[in-house]
Design a protein around this motif. Structure first.
Motif, PDB file in Angstrom:
ATOM      1  N   LEU A  27      21.498 -31.950  -9.156  1.00  0.00           N
ATOM      2  CA  LEU A  27      22.359 -32.404 -10.261  1.00  0.00           C
ATOM      3  C   LEU A  27      23.181 -31.257 -10.843  1.00  0.00           C
ATOM      4  N   ASN A  28      22.843 -30.031 -10.457  1.00  0.00           N
ATOM      5  CA  ASN A  28      23.560 -28.847 -10.961  1.00  0.00           C
ATOM      6  C   ASN A  28      23.481 -28.722 -12.474  1.00  0.00           C
ATOM      7  N   LEU A  29      22.311 -29.013 -13.039  1.00  0.00           N
ATOM      8  CA  LEU A  29      22.091 -28.797 -14.471  1.00  0.00           C
ATOM      9  C   LEU A  29      21.898 -27.301 -14.725  1.00  0.00           C
ATOM     10  N   ASN A  30      22.094 -26.909 -15.982  1.00  0.00           N
ATOM     11  CA  ASN A  30      21.867 -25.513 -16.366  1.00  0.00           C
ATOM     12  C   ASN A  30      20.660 -25.367 -17.280  1.00  0.00           C
ATOM     13  N   ARG A  31      20.331 -26.474 -17.989  1.00  0.00           N
ATOM     14  CA  ARG A  31      19.228 -26.417 -18.954  1.00  0.00           C
ATOM     15  C   ARG A  31      18.518 -27.770 -18.926  1.00  0.00           C
ATOM     16  N   ILE A  32      17.199 -27.723 -18.830  1.00  0.00           N
ATOM     17  CA  ILE A  32      16.410 -28.955 -18.859  1.00  0.00           C
ATOM     18  C   ILE A  32      15.437 -28.832 -20.031  1.00  0.00           C
ATOM     19  N   TYR A  33      15.446 -29.817 -20.902  1.00  0.00           N
ATOM     20  CA  TYR A  33      14.551 -29.741 -22.051  1.00  0.00           C
ATOM     21  C   TYR A  33      13.687 -30.989 -22.119  1.00  0.00           C
ATOM     22  N   LEU A  34      12.685 -30.934 -22.973  1.00  0.00           N
ATOM     23  CA  LEU A  34      11.820 -32.096 -23.172  1.00  0.00           C
ATOM     24  C   LEU A  34      11.206 -32.034 -24.559  1.00  0.00           C
ATOM     25  N   VAL A  42       9.612 -23.049 -21.725  1.00  0.00           N
ATOM     26  CA  VAL A  42       9.218 -22.207 -22.852  1.00  0.00           C
ATOM     27  C   VAL A  42       9.371 -22.997 -24.145  1.00  0.00           C
ATOM     28  N   HIS A  43       8.543 -22.639 -25.119  1.00  0.00           N
ATOM     29  CA  HIS A  43       8.608 -23.310 -26.423  1.00  0.00           C
ATOM     30  C   HIS A  43       9.865 -22.841 -27.148  1.00  0.00           C
ATOM     31  N   GLU A  44      10.626 -23.792 -27.662  1.00  0.00           N
ATOM     32  CA  GLU A  44      11.833 -23.359 -28.370  1.00  0.00           C
ATOM     33  C   GLU A  44      11.983 -23.967 -29.748  1.00  0.00           C
ATOM     34  N   GLY A  45      11.089 -24.852 -30.124  1.00  0.00           N
ATOM     35  CA  GLY A  45      11.219 -25.383 -31.478  1.00  0.00           C
ATOM     36  C   GLY A  45      10.170 -26.420 -31.793  1.00  0.00           C
ATOM     37  N   LEU A 102       7.178 -30.960 -30.387  1.00  0.00           N
ATOM     38  CA  LEU A 102       7.600 -29.669 -29.848  1.00  0.00           C
ATOM     39  C   LEU A 102       8.764 -29.851 -28.875  1.00  0.00           C
ATOM     40  N   PHE A 103       9.702 -28.939 -28.924  1.00  0.00           N
ATOM     41  CA  PHE A 103      10.804 -28.914 -27.966  1.00  0.00           C
ATOM     42  C   PHE A 103      10.566 -27.749 -27.002  1.00  0.00           C
ATOM     43  N   MET A 104      10.712 -28.023 -25.715  1.00  0.00           N
ATOM     44  CA  MET A 104      10.537 -26.987 -24.694  1.00  0.00           C
ATOM     45  C   MET A 104      11.707 -27.085 -23.720  1.00  0.00           C
ATOM     46  N   SER A 105      12.047 -25.964 -23.093  1.00  0.00           N
ATOM     47  CA  SER A 105      13.151 -26.015 -22.128  1.00  0.00           C
ATOM     48  C   SER A 105      12.983 -24.950 -21.055  1.00  0.00           C
ATOM     49  N   VAL A 106      13.696 -25.167 -19.959  1.00  0.00           N
ATOM     50  CA  VAL A 106      13.784 -24.147 -18.916  1.00  0.00           C
ATOM     51  C   VAL A 106      15.252 -24.043 -18.512  1.00  0.00           C
ATOM     52  N   LEU A 107      15.708 -22.795 -18.338  1.00  0.00           N
ATOM     53  CA  LEU A 107      17.084 -22.550 -17.923  1.00  0.00           C
ATOM     54  C   LEU A 107      17.117 -22.285 -16.424  1.00  0.00           C
TER      55      LEU A 107
END
Ligand SMILES: CC(C)(COP(=O)(O)OP(=O)(O)OC[C@H]1O[C@@H](n2cnc3c(N)ncnc32)[C@H](O)[C@@H]1OP(=O)(O)O)[C@@H](O)C(=O)NCCC(=O)NCCS
Length: 177
Positions: free
Chosen positions: A121-128, A147-150, A166-171
């Motif tokens: 999909l050529n995403l740059n950031r995936i969060y959950l 990683v935990h981001e918020g 909790l918000f988490m993401s990977v770049l």
């Protein structure tokens, strides 16, 4: 199909819907998801029709595991809330067959989905988003590289008390390192 080692991801069929209703009406599965009301077959039919109207990249994917006599559906996952200009998307997952929790399938499905998100999909950031009360899921996401981001304090109400979300993401740059 998207193939991993022990699992594959496939498009859902109308015949899957009774299975989804069973999974999502299980209180133990539902307690960590956004859903909180009992779900009827008709509502699931409506959800399915609505999903088919969404962009194909946001269609739910069925997680299947390889067994001796073929492939067995065990849960769902997929992307929503995609922003194609900024190239990010939100990931969601559940294993509906709870007897199979803790056997590594969730981790494998997450790795496969993240790989698909970045490389296809050529995403740059995936969060959950994940409830603070869900240590198993948090562990899986950390293992996969999120990683935990918020923290949205008291953003959910379950079983008579407020809990944090909790918000988490990977770049992609972290994933490729
Ligand atoms: C969350 C979910 C997808 C994880 O999939 P899974 O196949 O059960 O998870 P895995 O077996 O791949 O990994 C589980 C990890 O959590 C760890 N774990 C389990 N219970 C734990 C706990 N109470 N505290 C900390 N870690 C825990 C396991 O030890 C394992 O880590 P390890 O490999 O380092 O030993 C699945 O359990 C599920 O669908 N649960 C219900 C719905 C849900 O919570 N969805 C996510 C919403 S954000």
């Amino acid at each position: 199909m998207i193939y991993g080692e022990r699992i594959r991801l496939r498009a859902p069929e109308r015949e899957d819907l009774p299975r989804f209703v069973t999974w999502l009406n299980d209180p133990e599965v539902r307690e960590n998801l956004q859903l909180f009301l009992p779900l009827s077959s008709m509502e699931e039919e409506r959800w399915f029709e609505n999903m088919l109207q969404q962009p194909p990249t946001e269609h739910t994917l069925v997680i299947e595991i390889r067994e001796e006599d073929g492939w067995r559906p065990v849960g769902n996952c997929g992307f929503i809330n995609t922003d194609w200009r900024c190239r990010f998307s939100e990931l969601g997952i559940f294993i509906g067959e709870k007897s199979l929790w803790g056997r590594g399938y969730g981790t494998e499905a997450m790795r496969l989905l993240v790989h698909y998100g970045f490389k296809t999909l050529n995403l740059n950031r995936i969060y959950l988003r994940v409830f603070e009360t869900n240590p198993r899921a948090i562990r899986v996401y950390e293992k996969v590289g999120f990683v935990h981001e918020g923290r949205f304090r008291q953003a959910e109400y379950r079983d008579g008390r407020y809990i944090d979300v909790l918000f988490m993401s990977v770049l992609r740059s972290e994933w490729e390192d």
